[in-house]
Design a protein around this motif. Structure first.
Motif, mmCIF file in Angstrom:
data_model
loop_
_atom_site.group_PDB
_atom_site.id
_atom_site.type_symbol
_atom_site.label_atom_id
_atom_site.label_comp_id
_atom_site.label_asym_id
_atom_site.label_seq_id
_atom_site.Cartn_x
_atom_site.Cartn_y
_atom_site.Cartn_z
ATOM 1 N N SER A 175 0.832 -1.206 0.000
ATOM 2 C CA SER A 175 0.000 0.000 0.000
ATOM 3 C C SER A 175 0.864 1.253 0.000
ATOM 4 C CB SER A 175 -0.923 -0.008 1.215
ATOM 5 O OG SER A 175 -1.710 1.171 1.256
ATOM 6 N N LYS A 176 1.928 1.242 0.799
ATOM 7 C CA LYS A 176 2.826 2.396 0.867
ATOM 8 C C LYS A 176 3.560 2.633 -0.459
ATOM 9 C CE LYS A 176 3.688 2.453 5.848
ATOM 10 N NZ LYS A 176 4.712 2.364 6.922
ATOM 11 N N GLU A 211 11.045 5.843 -2.797
ATOM 12 C CA GLU A 211 10.190 5.424 -1.690
ATOM 13 C C GLU A 211 10.501 3.987 -1.279
ATOM 14 O OE1 GLU A 211 7.164 5.728 1.246
ATOM 15 O OE2 GLU A 211 8.471 7.122 0.179
ATOM 16 N N ALA A 212 10.800 3.141 -2.262
ATOM 17 C CA ALA A 212 11.163 1.753 -1.962
ATOM 18 C C ALA A 212 12.442 1.703 -1.138
ATOM 19 C CB ALA A 212 11.326 0.973 -3.261
ATOM 20 N N ILE A 213 13.425 2.525 -1.530
ATOM 21 C CA ILE A 213 14.696 2.566 -0.799
ATOM 22 C C ILE A 213 14.473 3.086 0.625
ATOM 23 C CG2 ILE A 213 16.965 3.669 -0.708
ATOM 24 C CD1 ILE A 213 16.911 3.654 -3.803
ATOM 25 N N ARG A 214 13.634 4.100 0.755
ATOM 26 C CA ARG A 214 13.350 4.656 2.083
ATOM 27 C C ARG A 214 12.709 3.604 2.993
ATOM 28 N NH1 ARG A 214 9.605 6.725 5.246
ATOM 29 N NH2 ARG A 214 7.883 6.243 3.818
ATOM 30 N N LEU A 215 11.754 2.879 2.446
ATOM 31 C CA LEU A 215 11.059 1.860 3.240
ATOM 32 C C LEU A 215 11.951 0.659 3.559
ATOM 33 C CD1 LEU A 215 7.600 1.857 1.397
ATOM 34 C CD2 LEU A 215 8.046 2.697 3.709
ATOM 35 N N SER A 216 12.950 0.432 2.708
ATOM 36 C CA SER A 216 13.833 -0.726 2.912
ATOM 37 C C SER A 216 14.757 -0.544 4.119
ATOM 38 C CB SER A 216 14.680 -0.970 1.664
ATOM 39 O OG SER A 216 15.662 0.059 1.505
ATOM 40 N N GLY A 217 15.043 0.711 4.463
ATOM 41 C CA GLY A 217 15.907 0.972 5.615
ATOM 42 C C GLY A 217 17.391 0.915 5.306
ATOM 43 N N VAL A 218 17.748 0.817 4.012
ATOM 44 C CA VAL A 218 19.161 0.808 3.615
ATOM 45 C C VAL A 218 19.414 1.944 2.637
ATOM 46 C CG1 VAL A 218 19.375 -1.679 3.972
ATOM 47 C CG2 VAL A 218 18.745 -0.806 1.707
ATOM 48 N N ASN A 219 20.685 2.222 2.360
ATOM 49 C CA ASN A 219 20.984 3.301 1.416
ATOM 50 C C ASN A 219 20.848 2.815 -0.022
ATOM 51 O OD1 ASN A 219 23.486 2.058 0.571
ATOM 52 N ND2 ASN A 219 24.467 2.882 2.403
ATOM 53 N N LYS A 220 20.946 3.754 -0.949
ATOM 54 C CA LYS A 220 20.713 3.459 -2.365
ATOM 55 C C LYS A 220 21.674 2.416 -2.909
ATOM 56 C CE LYS A 220 20.221 5.716 -6.873
ATOM 57 N NZ LYS A 220 20.265 7.027 -7.598
ATOM 58 N N LYS A 221 22.955 2.515 -2.544
ATOM 59 C CA LYS A 221 23.964 1.593 -3.053
ATOM 60 C C LYS A 221 23.696 0.172 -2.576
ATOM 61 C CE LYS A 221 28.953 0.863 -3.402
ATOM 62 N NZ LYS A 221 30.306 1.369 -3.032
ATOM 63 N N VAL A 222 23.435 0.030 -1.282
ATOM 64 C CA VAL A 222 23.152 -1.301 -0.721
ATOM 65 C C VAL A 222 21.895 -1.883 -1.367
ATOM 66 C CG1 VAL A 222 22.475 -2.556 1.362
ATOM 67 C CG2 VAL A 222 24.293 -0.839 1.478
ATOM 68 N N TYR A 223 20.890 -1.034 -1.548
ATOM 69 C CA TYR A 223 19.628 -1.499 -2.136
ATOM 70 C C TYR A 223 19.832 -1.970 -3.572
ATOM 71 C CZ TYR A 223 14.682 -1.619 -3.355
ATOM 72 O OH TYR A 223 13.436 -2.025 -3.768
ATOM 73 N N SER A 224 20.528 -1.159 -4.363
ATOM 74 C CA SER A 224 20.740 -1.503 -5.777
ATOM 75 C C SER A 224 21.545 -2.783 -5.924
ATOM 76 C CB SER A 224 21.451 -0.351 -6.498
ATOM 77 O OG SER A 224 20.661 0.812 -6.478
ATOM 78 N N ASN A 225 22.638 -2.893 -5.164
ATOM 79 C CA ASN A 225 23.470 -4.099 -5.234
ATOM 80 C C ASN A 225 22.712 -5.325 -4.728
ATOM 81 O OD1 ASN A 225 25.604 -2.592 -6.221
ATOM 82 N ND2 ASN A 225 26.553 -2.296 -4.220
ATOM 83 N N GLY A 226 21.980 -5.139 -3.638
ATOM 84 C CA GLY A 226 21.215 -6.248 -3.075
ATOM 85 C C GLY A 226 20.114 -6.720 -4.005
#
Length: 267
Positions: free
Chosen positions: A11-12, A70-85
């Motif tokens: 929903s978010k 918004e996805a990165i914000r909700l994930s609780g990690v930074n952009k680099k960690v999110y993209s690599n993960g």
């Protein structure tokens, strides 16, 4: 995570599609089986991050637009960690997310630019294949999205640049260079189309000129027809004019068709 967490996070992210949510659930189950918590922790994918990534991957595979920031914000990690993960998870789950130009056009509301974008990317690919760059994957999002954006710019169709860069998954500077190269192909195509349009207009004008000339040549016959009417004949002038016009058009079109056939044979 629980069904409630899935519902809240989707929903978010603005995801309401049952198909997308169901896909995210399937990916989450697959992640638990193939990856495991240990590997996720090693990648820095903890907390709500795995769920958000599953929703992100599901959205990409079903053509559901979401806001990456918004996805990165909700994930609780930074952009680099999110993209690599995300890329690592995509590989471990053996997910191949391929969005075509048409898919992206629907997502960004610019379907009118599809044909031009596809033609530009095809020419771009052909030019690079001729330079021994055949190892490049031109079906990748960076090429599909960049071609669409290049076409939209030339057609003056507004699209969200920030979101389309996110789809590419590349740096803005790289995106700008790629778009600039694709715009050259777009300009060439538009120029060629303009020449064809101009040629067709001239041909149509020539056709009408010949028809008018033919009508003038036949004009003298009208006097005889009118004389025939005065002498008791029953000839409809409007019907005669229509038949003469149809005859002239048919003769001209036949001549032009023969000319095109001869040109094709010569080539």
């Amino acid at each position: 995570m629980s069904k409630q967490a899935m519902s809240v996070m989707s929903s978010k992210l603005g995801i309401s599609s049952h198909r997308t949510i169901q896909k995210a659930k399937e990916l989450q189950q697959l992640m638990d089986i193939r990856v495991g918590s240990g590997s996720l922790t090693a990648l820095g994918i903890t907390g709500s991050c795995p769920l958000i990534m599953c929703l992100d991957l599901a959205a990409s595979s079903t053509g559901q637009p979401i806001t990456k920031t918004e996805a990165i914000r909700l994930s609780g990690v930074n952009k680099k960690v999110y993209s690599n993960g995300l890329r690592a998870l995509e590989s471990m789950l053996e997910i191949e997310v391929k969005q075509t130009i048409k898919d992206l056009a629907v997502q960004f509301g610019c379907s009118g630019a599809v044909t031009l974008a596809e033609q530009a990317l095809q020419r771009y690919e052909e030019s690079h294949n001729s330079k021994s760059c055949s190892q490049m994957d031109f079906s990748a999002p960076m090429f599909q999205a960049s071609a669409l954006y290049a076409a939209c710019r030339k057609l003056k169709t507004k699209v969200d640049r920030k979101k389309i860069v996110e789809v590419c998954g590349i740096k803005r500077t790289t995106f700008d260079r790629l778009v600039a190269d694709l715009e050259k192909q777009v300009e060439t195509i538009i120029g060629e189309q303009s020449k064809v349009k101009s040629t067709n207009q001239k041909r149509r004008q020539s056709l009408m000129d010949d028809v008018e000339r033919h009508m003038k040549e036949e004009e003298s016959k009208r006097t005889k027809i009118e004389d025939s009417e005065e002498s008791g004949g029953n000839v409809d002038y409007k019907d005669w004019k229509r038949r003469i016009l149809e005859k002239a058009l048919k003769a001209k079109e036949t001549a032009m068709a023969d000319k095109d056939t001869n040109n094709a044979d010569d080539s």
